[in-house]
Design an enzyme around this catalytic site. Sequence first.
Site, PDB file in Angstrom:
ATOM      1  N   CYS A 128       0.848  -1.201   0.000  1.00 48.90           N
ATOM      2  CA  CYS A 128       0.000   0.000   0.000  1.00 48.90           C
ATOM      3  C   CYS A 128       0.882   1.249   0.000  1.00 48.90           C
ATOM      4  O   CYS A 128       1.922   1.273   0.654  1.00 48.90           O
ATOM      5  CB  CYS A 128      -0.864   0.048   1.247  1.00 48.90           C
ATOM      6  SG  CYS A 128      -1.819  -1.418   1.582  1.00 48.90           S
ATOM      7  N   GLY A 263      -3.801 -17.335  -6.918  1.00 47.91           N
ATOM      8  CA  GLY A 263      -4.514 -16.076  -7.137  1.00 47.91           C
ATOM      9  C   GLY A 263      -5.300 -16.004  -8.429  1.00 47.91           C
ATOM     10  O   GLY A 263      -6.420 -16.503  -8.531  1.00 47.91           O
TER      11      GLY A 263
END
EC number: 1.3.-.-
Length: 300
Positions: A128, A263
């Site tokens: 982030c 994923g």
Amino acid sequence: MDMRVKIAGVEWNNPVTVASGTFGSGEEYSEFVDLNRLGAVTTKGVANVPWPGNPTPRVAEIHSGMMNAIGLQNPGIDVFCKRDIPFLRQYDTKIIVNVCGRSTEDYCEVVERLANEDVDMLEINISCPNVKEGGIAFGQNPKAAEEITRAVKKYAKQPVIMKLSPNVTSISEMAKAVEAGGADAISLINTLTGMKIDINRKTFALANKTGGVSGPAIHPIAVRMVYEAANAVNVPIIGMGGIETAEDAIEMLLVGASAVSVGTTNFYNPNVTMEIVDGIARYMEQNHFASVQDMVGIVK
């Protein structure tokens, strides 16, 4: 034959989980996948307040993979605790909550909220952008990575997995930094930063200009980074990045991952995790491995 693995003291039924953001919090996939057969479910990133995410378009297809710039859209920790944890608790699987934030305080607030919730592990997404440091990700600077790990560990009641970004000069250095900060385990790799141009519209394919590249295209890079990290630290590694088949997952285990995370493949093959669990079991049988641990890191 023993499929169980122990990651930072938490025992999973098998070494397969799902990558954050590719499985929601399990509910939408429960029609396709028997969640009891997953070693763990890793949730979509959760922040202290709801995040709207980035403007659209936010997903683009590429050769052998995809790009996304979702921007960690999520409903926030309150909704997550009320809705998603009770749903997952119905199943015999471990719950790993992926935590995101824009400042150290954001992360610590979520981790503190989760301290008394019935979840098994925390995965801290340090890709982030750190608003206080001008937008550079926590995971791109070893000192920042070590500091955020140390800060989160003060509030965490559950084992902490630090999720590393591949967008760095040395993945070994980052792995050592979070280990020094007290990480109980490490997961890698997150997406690689990429760009795609729509030549007909003569503009960026993603509104964000850049996005995270995932899928089979990145697998060899992920294997190399898992190998380097596994040989740099003593904490367990959860390997991910372009895993499409049991063979891909086994590669990760052989170079030092104690577990794997699947994923992008979930999007086009919802059964993939079940196929990988079965494929690892077959491989163990054929190669006379009594436990998963027996095959971890044997390729030096």
